[in-house]
Structures are given as structure tokens and as C-alpha cells.
Design an enzyme around this catalytic site. Sequence first.
Site, PDB file in Angstrom:
ATOM      1  N   MET A  31       0.831  -1.208   0.000  1.00  0.00           N
ATOM      2  CA  MET A  31       0.000   0.000   0.000  1.00  0.00           C
ATOM      3  C   MET A  31       0.870   1.265   0.000  1.00  0.00           C
ATOM      4  O   MET A  31       0.377   2.364   0.250  1.00  0.00           O
ATOM      5  CB  MET A  31      -0.938   0.012   1.205  1.00  0.00           C
ATOM      6  CG  MET A  31      -1.933  -1.149   1.175  1.00  0.00           C
ATOM      7  SD  MET A  31      -3.452  -0.810   2.053  1.00  0.00           S
ATOM      8  CE  MET A  31      -2.843  -0.492   3.694  1.00  0.00           C
ATOM      9  N   ASN A  33       4.095   3.984   0.960  1.00  0.00           N
ATOM     10  CA  ASN A  33       4.781   4.537   2.134  1.00  0.00           C
ATOM     11  C   ASN A  33       5.789   3.499   2.633  1.00  0.00           C
ATOM     12  O   ASN A  33       5.756   3.045   3.760  1.00  0.00           O
ATOM     13  CB  ASN A  33       3.799   4.941   3.238  1.00  0.00           C
ATOM     14  CG  ASN A  33       4.517   5.775   4.295  1.00  0.00           C
ATOM     15  OD1 ASN A  33       4.662   5.373   5.438  1.00  0.00           O
ATOM     16  ND2 ASN A  33       5.017   6.910   3.897  1.00  0.00           N
ATOM     17  N   LEU A  34       6.687   3.165   1.722  1.00  0.00           N
ATOM     18  CA  LEU A  34       7.522   1.978   1.914  1.00  0.00           C
ATOM     19  C   LEU A  34       8.671   2.225   2.887  1.00  0.00           C
ATOM     20  O   LEU A  34       9.172   3.327   3.008  1.00  0.00           O
ATOM     21  CB  LEU A  34       8.049   1.523   0.550  1.00  0.00           C
ATOM     22  CG  LEU A  34       6.950   1.250  -0.483  1.00  0.00           C
ATOM     23  CD1 LEU A  34       7.563   0.803  -1.807  1.00  0.00           C
ATOM     24  CD2 LEU A  34       5.945   0.213   0.008  1.00  0.00           C
ATOM     25  N   HIS A  38       9.494  -3.450   3.542  1.00  0.00           N
ATOM     26  CA  HIS A  38       8.974  -3.677   2.186  1.00  0.00           C
ATOM     27  C   HIS A  38      10.117  -4.006   1.206  1.00  0.00           C
ATOM     28  O   HIS A  38       9.990  -4.899   0.370  1.00  0.00           O
ATOM     29  CB  HIS A  38       8.251  -2.434   1.673  1.00  0.00           C
ATOM     30  CG  HIS A  38       6.998  -2.077   2.422  1.00  0.00           C
ATOM     31  ND1 HIS A  38       6.889  -0.943   3.181  1.00  0.00           N
ATOM     32  CD2 HIS A  38       5.794  -2.694   2.522  1.00  0.00           C
ATOM     33  CE1 HIS A  38       5.676  -0.872   3.711  1.00  0.00           C
ATOM     34  NE2 HIS A  38       4.992  -1.926   3.336  1.00  0.00           N
ATOM     35  N   GLY A 150       4.611 -10.371   4.106  1.00  0.00           N
ATOM     36  CA  GLY A 150       5.317 -10.285   5.372  1.00  0.00           C
ATOM     37  C   GLY A 150       4.615 -11.057   6.487  1.00  0.00           C
ATOM     38  O   GLY A 150       3.382 -11.078   6.561  1.00  0.00           O
ATOM     39  N   SER A 188       6.465  -0.288  10.310  1.00  0.00           N
ATOM     40  CA  SER A 188       5.112  -0.180   9.761  1.00  0.00           C
ATOM     41  C   SER A 188       4.900   1.228   9.230  1.00  0.00           C
ATOM     42  O   SER A 188       5.403   2.199   9.811  1.00  0.00           O
ATOM     43  CB  SER A 188       4.083  -0.471  10.856  1.00  0.00           C
ATOM     44  OG  SER A 188       2.794  -0.042  10.443  1.00  0.00           O
ATOM     45  N   ARG A 190       2.315   2.779   9.511  1.00  0.00           N
ATOM     46  CA  ARG A 190       1.504   3.495  10.506  1.00  0.00           C
ATOM     47  C   ARG A 190       2.350   4.036  11.667  1.00  0.00           C
ATOM     48  O   ARG A 190       1.846   4.868  12.424  1.00  0.00           O
ATOM     49  CB  ARG A 190       0.381   2.594  11.033  1.00  0.00           C
ATOM     50  CG  ARG A 190      -0.689   2.326   9.976  1.00  0.00           C
ATOM     51  CD  ARG A 190      -1.945   1.677  10.528  1.00  0.00           C
ATOM     52  NE  ARG A 190      -3.039   1.728   9.578  1.00  0.00           N
ATOM     53  CZ  ARG A 190      -3.459   0.701   8.817  1.00  0.00           C
ATOM     54  NH1 ARG A 190      -2.870  -0.469   8.919  1.00  0.00           N
ATOM     55  NH2 ARG A 190      -4.469   0.846   7.981  1.00  0.00           N
TER      56      ARG A 190
HETATM   57  P1  AMP Z   1       1.419  -2.874   3.544  1.00  0.00           P
HETATM   58  O1  AMP Z   1       1.986  -1.900   2.562  1.00  0.00           O
HETATM   59  O2  AMP Z   1       1.518  -2.410   4.950  1.00  0.00           O
HETATM   60  O3  AMP Z   1       0.081  -3.384   3.147  1.00  0.00           O
HETATM   61  O4  AMP Z   1       2.389  -4.131   3.498  1.00  0.00           O
HETATM   62  C1  AMP Z   1       2.787  -4.715   2.292  1.00  0.00           C
HETATM   63  C2  AMP Z   1       3.561  -5.965   2.597  1.00  0.00           C
HETATM   64  O5  AMP Z   1       4.685  -5.639   3.402  1.00  0.00           O
HETATM   65  C3  AMP Z   1       2.756  -6.998   3.390  1.00  0.00           C
HETATM   66  O6  AMP Z   1       3.067  -8.290   2.891  1.00  0.00           O
HETATM   67  C4  AMP Z   1       3.280  -6.806   4.786  1.00  0.00           C
HETATM   68  O7  AMP Z   1       3.159  -7.964   5.581  1.00  0.00           O
HETATM   69  C5  AMP Z   1       4.722  -6.474   4.527  1.00  0.00           C
HETATM   70  N1  AMP Z   1       5.333  -5.785   5.665  1.00  0.00           N
HETATM   71  C6  AMP Z   1       4.881  -4.679   6.294  1.00  0.00           C
HETATM   72  N2  AMP Z   1       5.674  -4.356   7.337  1.00  0.00           N
HETATM   73  C7  AMP Z   1       6.665  -5.287   7.356  1.00  0.00           C
HETATM   74  C8  AMP Z   1       7.802  -5.508   8.204  1.00  0.00           C
HETATM   75  N3  AMP Z   1       8.093  -4.716   9.222  1.00  0.00           N
HETATM   76  N4  AMP Z   1       8.603  -6.563   7.922  1.00  0.00           N
HETATM   77  C9  AMP Z   1       8.322  -7.385   6.871  1.00  0.00           C
HETATM   78  N5  AMP Z   1       7.275  -7.228   6.043  1.00  0.00           N
HETATM   79  C10 AMP Z   1       6.456  -6.192   6.284  1.00  0.00           C
END
Ligand code: AMP
Length: 283
Positions: A31, A33-34, A38, A150, A188, A190
Amino acid sequence: MMQTYRDLGALRERIGTWKQEGRRIGFVPTMGNLHAGHYALVELARQHCDAVIASIFVNPTQFGPNEDYARYPRTEQRDAEGLADAGTAALFLPSLDVMYPFGAMGCVQMHVPGITDILCGAHRPGHFNGVATVVARLFNMVQPDCAVFGRKDYQQLQVIRYMSEELSFPIEIIPAPTLREASGLAMSSRNQYLSDEERATATAIYRTLESMRAACIAGTPTAKIEQDAEAELQSLGFTVDYAEIRSAMLAPASRAMDKRRVALIAAFLGRTRLIDNLEFEIP
Ligand code: AMP
């Protein structure tokens, strides 16, 4: 050179060429905001594949009406640079119209039964329907050979594994370890909602998970572990959605068929909802 695609037709043409060349395609949906967590997913995908496609799409159907969809941080330019540096071959940036051509309201939806009724599913009604819906769409659009998710979003990973297997998607689901700050705080998008003070408090989530693991290995009854964890977090100012010990498949720990366990926490600090988990084995 990483290429960016907003259009599905052009992306599919590129993927078609890669497949003709016999390249194995890896996929990392996000989503945006990497952060380093990520980029580690991209690295892992590169170890399993010849060309990695990442996507950024803030998916409205997985946010509840009072959640942070509108204010979710959008940092497309910076994310694109980071993905290129991490060795991403193509970036897919679908618009709402590309993702939901007939509109997000009333779109065809996925529902993964059972596993989505508990934990985050119980506290965020409809959340996992939205996740499963967008991941199924992305899988169909990109048609990768493997996709990396993740372990940070442990329940999400299980939902996607279940859906993918049950629908016979020919896609290998590869789990990636959780990347943490030195403090233990799971990275995260967030986290950036947190004030400095809240960020320091947030490190208690990982410490609490470690205490839950230690208590579980020592044989403390699950109910007591969960009560203690919740009380500890509450005393620090968290509003706790859950602090639970489950089997690796997320069944109640008492019904686990093996020794693998996972401690999971979801808690609010102010308006920010944080989740984390810790996998372990009991003796
Ligand atoms: P998101 O952009 O938050 O939806 O996350 C995208 C992907 O990144 C998902 O598969 C998450 O599980 C993974 N992810 C988010 N935070 C972490 C982290 N701290 N370590 C590993 N993978 C992560």
C-alpha cells in the site's frame, strides 16, 4: 531500469514478454509509504524469481468507515525510487478505476470463511474481505509465479495462503520475516502517525510478545498469559484489541495439533492501531 505502469494492458504486455523469455515472475503487493521491511520483500522475491513486480495501491475496500483510508500516507515518488534501488523490474500503480472498473461499491468480492472471523477479523469487520478481494484481483492481473507477503501481518498471510490454495492459484506464496527497529518495534507505515513519546511506548508491544512467549514455554495457562499481557499494555496507555496465543494455524492454542505457537497483539496508541506477532515452539 524500473518501468512504471498505471495501465493494465501495458503491464500485461511486458509480463507476456518476460514469460515468453522463460522468466519467473515475483510479485510484492503493497500500500506504499515503503520502509526497509517492504524493500526486504523485494530482495526475497529477487532470490526466488528473475523479475520482480511491485504494486502500490491503497485499497479502499479493506478500510472500515472510521479508519485511516483518507489519511493513509501516500509517498509515491519516494517509494518508486526505493523500489528501483531495491532492484524492482516493474512498478504497477493501478488507479481505483483499473482495480475496480465497475466501482468499488458492489464489486465482486472474496470471503475466506472461518479464519477471518477471529483476531483482526473480529475487530475490523470486512477488512479481510477487502484484502482477499484486492489480492485476488492483483493475482489475476499480474499472474506471477510467486508472491511475497510479510509475517508482520500474520493473519493476512494465512488468509492469502488459504485463498490461494483453495482457488488453485498457481502462485507460490513466500512468507518474509518481520523487519524491526533496533528497539524491537516492527516497522510499519503506521508508525509515522506516532509521536516520539508514543513511539517509545510502542516498543512495549514486542517486549510483551516476548513475555508471552516465555510464559507459554514455561507452561503458564494461556488465559493467564493473555490477561497479564492485556493488563500490562493497558497500564502503559494502550487500548487493546487482543493479546492472544494461538496455534500456528490460528486455532485456539488448546486445540493445536503440534508445538508451533504464535503470540499476537493488536492495540491502539491514541488513534494509531498497531499489530505485531511472535512465532515460537513450546517444548
Ligand atoms: P502494507 O503496505 O503495509 O500493506 O504491506 C505490504 C507488505 O509488506 C505486506 O506483505 C506486509 O506484511 C509487509 N510488511 C509490512 N511491514 C513489514 C515488516 N516490518 N517486515 C516485513 N514485512 C512487512
